[in-house]
Design an enzyme around this catalytic site. Structure first.
Site, PDB file in Angstrom:
ATOM      1  N   ARG A 150       3.570   6.497   2.642  1.00  0.00           N
ATOM      2  CA  ARG A 150       3.103   7.024   1.354  1.00  0.00           C
ATOM      3  C   ARG A 150       1.864   7.905   1.560  1.00  0.00           C
ATOM      4  O   ARG A 150       0.886   7.476   2.152  1.00  0.00           O
ATOM      5  CB  ARG A 150       2.786   5.857   0.394  1.00  0.00           C
ATOM      6  N   CYS A 153      -3.159   3.763  -0.681  1.00  0.00           N
ATOM      7  CA  CYS A 153      -4.305   3.387  -1.517  1.00  0.00           C
ATOM      8  C   CYS A 153      -5.302   4.522  -1.774  1.00  0.00           C
ATOM      9  O   CYS A 153      -5.528   4.880  -2.926  1.00  0.00           O
ATOM     10  CB  CYS A 153      -5.028   2.197  -0.895  1.00  0.00           C
ATOM     11  N   GLU A 184      -3.240  -2.314   5.867  1.00  0.00           N
ATOM     12  CA  GLU A 184      -1.933  -2.405   6.509  1.00  0.00           C
ATOM     13  C   GLU A 184      -2.140  -2.264   8.012  1.00  0.00           C
ATOM     14  O   GLU A 184      -3.003  -1.519   8.465  1.00  0.00           O
ATOM     15  CB  GLU A 184      -1.013  -1.302   5.980  1.00  0.00           C
ATOM     16  N   LYS A 243      -0.960   5.616   9.186  1.00  0.00           N
ATOM     17  CA  LYS A 243      -1.842   5.136  10.256  1.00  0.00           C
ATOM     18  C   LYS A 243      -1.014   4.271  11.187  1.00  0.00           C
ATOM     19  O   LYS A 243       0.129   3.922  10.861  1.00  0.00           O
ATOM     20  CB  LYS A 243      -3.038   4.394   9.680  1.00  0.00           C
TER      21      LYS A 243
HETATM   22  N1  LIG Z   1      -0.875  -1.602   0.523  1.00  0.00           N
HETATM   23  C1  LIG Z   1      -2.153  -1.868   0.748  1.00  0.00           C
HETATM   24  O1  LIG Z   1      -2.664  -1.724   1.865  1.00  0.00           O
HETATM   25  C2  LIG Z   1      -3.027  -2.348  -0.368  1.00  0.00           C
HETATM   26  C3  LIG Z   1      -4.308  -2.850  -0.084  1.00  0.00           C
HETATM   27  C4  LIG Z   1      -5.093  -3.304  -1.130  1.00  0.00           C
HETATM   28  C5  LIG Z   1      -4.628  -3.234  -2.430  1.00  0.00           C
HETATM   29  N2  LIG Z   1      -3.384  -2.726  -2.681  1.00  0.00           N
HETATM   30  C6  LIG Z   1      -2.908  -2.709  -4.055  1.00  0.00           C
HETATM   31  O2  LIG Z   1      -1.993  -3.793  -4.213  1.00  0.00           O
HETATM   32  C7  LIG Z   1      -0.935  -3.428  -5.129  1.00  0.00           C
HETATM   33  C8  LIG Z   1       0.399  -3.599  -4.443  1.00  0.00           C
HETATM   34  O3  LIG Z   1       0.457  -2.675  -3.376  1.00  0.00           O
HETATM   35  P1  LIG Z   1       1.620  -2.735  -2.283  1.00  0.00           P
HETATM   36  O4  LIG Z   1       1.313  -1.703  -1.269  1.00  0.00           O
HETATM   37  O5  LIG Z   1       1.834  -4.138  -1.865  1.00  0.00           O
HETATM   38  O6  LIG Z   1       2.866  -2.269  -3.189  1.00  0.00           O
HETATM   39  P2  LIG Z   1       4.399  -2.169  -2.786  1.00  0.00           P
HETATM   40  O7  LIG Z   1       4.902  -0.964  -3.448  1.00  0.00           O
HETATM   41  O8  LIG Z   1       4.545  -2.314  -1.303  1.00  0.00           O
HETATM   42  O9  LIG Z   1       5.050  -3.467  -3.431  1.00  0.00           O
HETATM   43  C9  LIG Z   1       5.137  -3.699  -4.798  1.00  0.00           C
HETATM   44  C10 LIG Z   1       6.276  -4.679  -5.034  1.00  0.00           C
HETATM   45  O10 LIG Z   1       6.240  -5.097  -6.398  1.00  0.00           O
HETATM   46  C11 LIG Z   1       7.569  -5.232  -6.862  1.00  0.00           C
HETATM   47  N3  LIG Z   1       7.577  -5.203  -8.331  1.00  0.00           N
HETATM   48  C12 LIG Z   1       7.406  -4.150  -9.159  1.00  0.00           C
HETATM   49  N4  LIG Z   1       7.439  -4.556 -10.441  1.00  0.00           N
HETATM   50  C13 LIG Z   1       7.628  -5.891 -10.431  1.00  0.00           C
HETATM   51  C14 LIG Z   1       7.716  -6.875 -11.438  1.00  0.00           C
HETATM   52  N5  LIG Z   1       7.591  -6.569 -12.722  1.00  0.00           N
HETATM   53  N6  LIG Z   1       7.914  -8.158 -11.074  1.00  0.00           N
HETATM   54  C15 LIG Z   1       8.024  -8.483  -9.770  1.00  0.00           C
HETATM   55  N7  LIG Z   1       7.927  -7.602  -8.769  1.00  0.00           N
HETATM   56  C16 LIG Z   1       7.724  -6.315  -9.090  1.00  0.00           C
HETATM   57  C17 LIG Z   1       8.279  -4.081  -6.210  1.00  0.00           C
HETATM   58  O11 LIG Z   1       9.690  -4.287  -6.193  1.00  0.00           O
HETATM   59  C18 LIG Z   1       7.650  -4.086  -4.811  1.00  0.00           C
HETATM   60  O12 LIG Z   1       8.385  -4.886  -3.923  1.00  0.00           O
HETATM   61  C19 LIG Z   1      -1.252  -1.995  -5.555  1.00  0.00           C
HETATM   62  O13 LIG Z   1      -1.967  -2.020  -6.739  1.00  0.00           O
HETATM   63  C20 LIG Z   1      -2.121  -1.481  -4.437  1.00  0.00           C
HETATM   64  O14 LIG Z   1      -2.986  -0.459  -4.856  1.00  0.00           O
HETATM   65  C21 LIG Z   1      -2.569  -2.300  -1.684  1.00  0.00           C
END
Ligand SMILES: NC(=O)c1ccc[n+]([C@@H]2O[C@H](COP(=O)([O-])OP(=O)(O)OC[C@H]3O[C@@H](n4cnc5c(N)ncnc54)[C@H](O)[C@@H]3O)[C@@H](O)[C@H]2O)c1
Length: 439
Positions: A329, A262, A157, A322
């Protein structure tokens, strides 16, 4: 050009969908959150990520990127469906897979053409197989031509678009080489190494990478704590270590510990997975314990210098985990604030982007408009997040505004000699020297 559906429009899904559209694909981004999708349709970003709004707008205008809450609409023409929903921590530290399950079930319900399902969410080892089982079971007698590929995401991010467009590597795991190759084609123009493995190995690469980075930070924080006792400067220690090519300088900045959406959940989930499979993850346990202590140490330091925290006014600069994100979170600032509040301190805080998110989770806190309002009447000031706008503050003004000129620089951002000369009682992390420790 491929037809892509991205499920979940959070930090990962929205960036992934937008970047794939920018690479010339036809992308539909889907989310179950109606409000979020409505906003996206109006060009309003649900998250703060530098450059995202412009890139979304560009690709929407070019007709390559659309948003919907309808699975049938999103999957109608999709050759590849990326699952990028959240995988938060469950009660015992395990990854909560309810959103992944729901996405897989809906794909099974809605699709009637060949499709590749790609897990981009960070999921425990074995989830790829589990998703395949869910889809198969859910079809009950209606066979579907599909396969599952794991494609863990490594973007950060704050620099997510750049990270997506210039990755160090793309990891693809599958039991079906053809499917992995097809997904690899989506990344081919990025000219980066593409590593194709089996499903479980790809899933493990993500956890191992995050756990290793968290380990580096906990390592340098432990070194920082030793530095404080022996009178060394951890920043210079990290510089000296980092010049060694075998070590490198990244992720060796001492501070208030790692946080974010994460590292905390992923290290916990990996440790949980290890225990579940009968191994004892002692290094991971120590990494987490050091991280918890790092926040406590900051609070103990302030208590010692102010004698008590009860009724003291503590200013906190930075709430996001950060800089360059509004994501709070598991942010170190939040835990430090809770610990300070438990000891009766009164908190006033400011963050350039995370005020709205913070106002939803923090109570008994005064949210300020700028750093100077935070300093006004404060008995101590903590720097929790190193936003650019905190780098060159007017410390003469801050000195005049504060009730007691005590600074805890949780990111080792400021010039300690200058601040000490100005009359501040300044503490960094791991660079205080024996003679400067509070008695
Ligand atoms: N945030 C990061 O920097 C980062 C980096 C690498 C990997 N990840 C991984 O990627 C994944 C997503 O992380 P994020 O930070 O983007 O999450 P987030 O919480 O920002 O977004 C998740 C989104 O998914 C939607 N959602 C939930 N259930 C759903 C469904 N059944 N159908 C459609 N939409 C649905 C939610 O409404 C939400 O908008 C996680 O597993 C995380 O560990 C995150």
């Amino acid at each position: 050009m491929s037809n892509i559906c991205v499920i979940g429009t959070g930090y990962v899904g929205l960036v992934t969908g937008t970047c794939f559209a920018d690479l010339g694909n036809q992308v539909v981004c889907l989310d179950v959150d109606q409000d979020r999708v409505e906003k996206l349709k109006q060009g309003v970003m649900p998250i703060y990520e530098p450059g995202l709004e412009e890139l979304v707008s560009l690709n929407v205008r070019a007709g390559r990127l659309t948003f919907t809450t309808s699975y049938s609409e999103a999957l109608k023409d999709a050759e590849v469906a990326f699952i990028a929903v959240g995988t938060p921590s469950g009660v015992d530290g395990e990854a909560d897979l309810q959103y992944v399950r729901s996405a897989a079930e809906t794909i099974a319900d809605e699709v009637d053409h060949p499709i590749i399902v790609v897990n981009k969410s960070t999921v425990p080892v074995g989830t790829g197989d589990w998703v395949a089982e869910i889809i198969q079971k859910h079809r009950s007698g209606r066979p579907l031509d599909f396969c599952v590929v794991s494609n863990p995401e490594f973007l950060r991010e704050g620099s997510a678009i750049n990270d997506f467009m210039n990755p160090d590597r793309v990891v693809l795991g599958s039991t079906n080489r053809g499917a992995a190759n097809q997904v690899a084609q989506l990344y081919i123009s990025l000219r980066c190494p593409i590593l194709i493995t089996d499903l479980r190995t790809a899933e493990m690469i993500k956890y191992a990478s995050n756990a290793f980075l968290a380990t580096r930070i906990s390592f340098i924080n432990e070194i920082a704590n030793i530095c404080e006792e022996v009178g060394a400067d951890v920043r210079e220690v990290a510089d000296g270590m980092g010049l060694d090519k075998r070590i490198g300088r990244a992720f060796l900045d001492a501070g208030l510990g790692w946080g974010g959406s994460c590292f905390p959940k992923d290290v916990k989930a990996l440790a949980h997975m290890a225990v579940l499979h009968g191994t004892h993850p002692q290094l991971l346990q120590a990494v987490m314990e050091i991280n918890r202590n790092q926040r406590r140490r900051a609070v103990v330091r302030l208590r010692r210098v102010l004698n008590t925290l009860s009724d003291k006014v503590i200013g906190v600069l930075g709430l996001s985990f950060k800089p360059n994100t509004d994501d709070i979170r598991d942010a170190p600032a939040l835990e430090v604030i809770h610990l300070l509040q438990n000891e009766g301190a009164r908190i006033q805080a400011y963050d350039p982007q995370a005020m709205e998110a913070a106002s939803k989770v923090l109570t008994r806190i005064r949210l300020c408009e700028n750093p100077y309002e935070v300093a006004d009447g404060a008995d101590a000031l903590i720097l929790a997040t190193e936003w650019n706008e905190f780098k060159n503050l007017d410390f003469t003004r801050i000195y005049e505004l504060m009730r007691h000129p005590v600074i805890l620089d949780g990111r080792n951002l400021w010039d300690r000699n200058r601040l000490r000369k100005m009359g501040f009682t300044y503490f960094g992390v791991g660079r205080n020297g024996i003679s400067n420790l509070p008695s």
